[in-house]
Write a protein that holds these residues in place. Structure first.
Motif, short mmCIF file in Angstrom:
data_model
loop_
_atom_site.label_atom_id
_atom_site.label_comp_id
_atom_site.label_asym_id
_atom_site.label_seq_id
_atom_site.Cartn_x
_atom_site.Cartn_y
_atom_site.Cartn_z
N UNK B 18 0.84 -1.20 0.00
CA UNK B 18 0.00 0.00 0.00
C UNK B 18 0.87 1.25 0.00
N UNK B 19 0.22 2.38 -0.19
CA UNK B 19 0.88 3.68 -0.17
C UNK B 19 0.12 4.54 0.84
N UNK B 20 0.84 5.27 1.69
CA UNK B 20 0.20 6.23 2.60
C UNK B 20 0.87 7.59 2.46
N UNK B 21 0.06 8.64 2.42
CA UNK B 21 0.59 9.98 2.14
C UNK B 21 0.39 10.92 3.33
N UNK B 22 1.44 11.63 3.70
CA UNK B 22 1.36 12.66 4.73
C UNK B 22 1.49 14.01 4.03
N UNK B 23 0.37 14.76 3.99
CA UNK B 23 0.35 16.03 3.26
C UNK B 23 0.42 17.18 4.27
N UNK B 24 1.54 17.92 4.23
CA UNK B 24 1.71 19.04 5.15
C UNK B 24 1.29 20.35 4.50
N UNK B 25 0.59 21.17 5.29
CA UNK B 25 0.28 22.53 4.87
C UNK B 25 0.60 23.47 6.03
N UNK B 29 0.03 30.13 11.41
CA UNK B 29 1.15 29.75 12.29
C UNK B 29 1.02 28.32 12.84
N UNK B 30 0.36 27.47 12.07
CA UNK B 30 0.28 26.05 12.44
C UNK B 30 0.73 25.18 11.28
N UNK B 31 1.45 24.11 11.62
CA UNK B 31 1.76 23.09 10.63
C UNK B 31 0.60 22.09 10.67
N UNK B 32 0.00 21.85 9.50
CA UNK B 32 -1.21 21.02 9.46
C UNK B 32 -1.02 19.80 8.57
N UNK B 122 4.59 18.76 0.65
CA UNK B 122 4.47 20.09 1.25
C UNK B 122 3.70 20.93 0.26
N UNK B 123 2.56 21.45 0.68
CA UNK B 123 1.74 22.20 -0.28
C UNK B 123 1.44 23.61 0.23
N UNK B 140 -10.11 17.00 5.96
CA UNK B 140 -9.84 18.26 6.64
C UNK B 140 -8.38 18.40 7.08
N UNK B 141 -7.97 19.65 7.26
CA UNK B 141 -6.65 19.93 7.81
C UNK B 141 -6.68 19.87 9.34
N UNK B 142 -5.64 19.28 9.93
CA UNK B 142 -5.52 19.20 11.39
C UNK B 142 -4.15 19.69 11.84
N UNK B 143 -4.15 20.51 12.87
CA UNK B 143 -2.90 20.97 13.49
C UNK B 143 -2.08 19.75 13.92
N UNK B 144 -0.78 19.75 13.59
CA UNK B 144 0.08 18.61 13.92
C UNK B 144 0.11 18.33 15.43
#
Lengths: 237, 237
Positions: B18-25, B29-32, B122-123, B140-144
């Motif tokens: 499988x493939x799993x993706x961690x998409x950071x935005x 002032x939060x890394x999501x 990283x987007x 949805x985006x979530x704060x790290x």
């Protein structure tokens, strides 16, 4: 005389997945890679194999390395997964299995597309005793600048491992794994120059390495000519 | 009313992979991290899926990401393969498929052990329009620092992606991918501080970043109050 066929139990393994290992050693001012050569064929490749269904991938890498090269208990680190759909065909593998008297169904996944997990290791050349696996005729060290033609995409995998090694060299000082327990500053510099394939300035190099605070100078023993011998260093664990 | 079952054609895919993706935005002032939530279950996971038999793994990652989140055409980089034999069980996946009315043989490899290739991206948060896939209720985006409980070992995969991002930050300046086309030095510093989770000295930070020679100062436009506005920078491509 027809010898008996060796049956491969392909059902034991995760289909379409393999592991390939790039083992670096350092000797005679050369960076070397450990390569087995397949029996009865003029075919060199990285030591590689399959992953058993209930086996951690890292354990598979250790097992494969021992089976193919005799090398045990070394630090391995995965560095990339090679996942292009067209990266390998079954033709070369068919030759290998035929030459080694293996019996396997021609329609097996073994002859289809493979995803390969690349591992690299850095070993103290002087501590490695190689032996050979059932597939192989010899297992030898080759200078990174004079590698034989490698099967599959193993030249590309080796290059990627070398790039990773260069990239990690400063951050982790992993290069120290390639040296004996004690070494001179000059030996360390030659190692770095060999891996990076470029000359380094002695004063800069020495200042930078010592500023990292990870080397300890070994006390000189009195030999009567001690003042001429260079200092020996060891890694602070 | 019983609705029609959706048949999964598992034969299309490479088993056990499988493939799993961690998409950071980066926003406010939060890394999501971008996370889909599975339909009818209180289950958050990384966007992931299977690799087709004739598909490059990287193409699979792009396809999965588009199907699960609507995000297209972004830079993805593989960072680790998660290969422990006991890292996942089929129980959670059974719940997901049941809740979504999928039909699949209980003895399928889908419910057995998986090897997963981790990708991170990283987007520019402002350019991402998410949509949801057939499995999912929301995306949805979530704060790290405030992630929901994640299914499988996805919390571990996310942490490893974050460690990789921190490690790569200096060498490749990849963090710039998280910013809009122009930004102030202060915004860049806040981004670094957020990712590294520690304060940085302003003068040191500015000197170091500018010495890399990869930022260009954008000419100020005359606004009548230009002398008060901070300089904007952009990345020299």
């Amino acid at each position: 005389m027809e010898s008996e066929k060796i049956i491969i139990d392909e059902g034991k393994f995760i289909p379409h997945l393999s592991v390939d290992c790039v083992i670096f050693g350092f000797h005679g001012e050369q960076l070397k890679v450990l390569l087995p050569k397949v029996k009865s064929l003029d075919l060199w490749s990285l030591p590689g194999g399959y992953v058993m269904k209930d086996e951690d991938i890292e354990a598979a890498a250790q097992r494969i390395l021992e089976e193919r090269t005799g090398v045990t208990d070394i630090y391995l680190e995965q560095f990339y997964i090679f996942g292009k759909a067209n990266r390998s065909t079954g033709e070369t593998l068919k030759k290998v299995l035929l030459a080694n008297n293996f019996a396997i169904d021609e329609k097996s996944w073994v002859f289809e597309r493979f995803v390969s997990v690349g591992y690299y290791a850095l070993v103290d050349f002087s501590k490695v005793n190689t032996k050979i696996g059932i597939y192989d005729e010899v297992c030898e060290w080759h200078d990174i600048h004079q590698l034989p033609d490698l099967a599959f995409d193993h030249a590309e995998i080796t290059l990627k491992a070398l790039e990773t090694l260069r990239f990690m060299l400063d951050d982790k000082l992993i290069g120290l794994n390639l040296l004996p327990d004690t070494f001179t500053m000059k030996e360390l510099q030659i190692l770095y120059e060999t891996i990076l394939d470029k000359p380094l300035r002695r004063d800069n190099f020495q200042r930078k390495i010592l500023s990292m605070g990870i080397l300890e100078r070994v006390e000189k023993k009195f030999t009567g000519a001690a003042h001429k011998a260079p200092y020996l260093y060891k890694f602070i664990k």
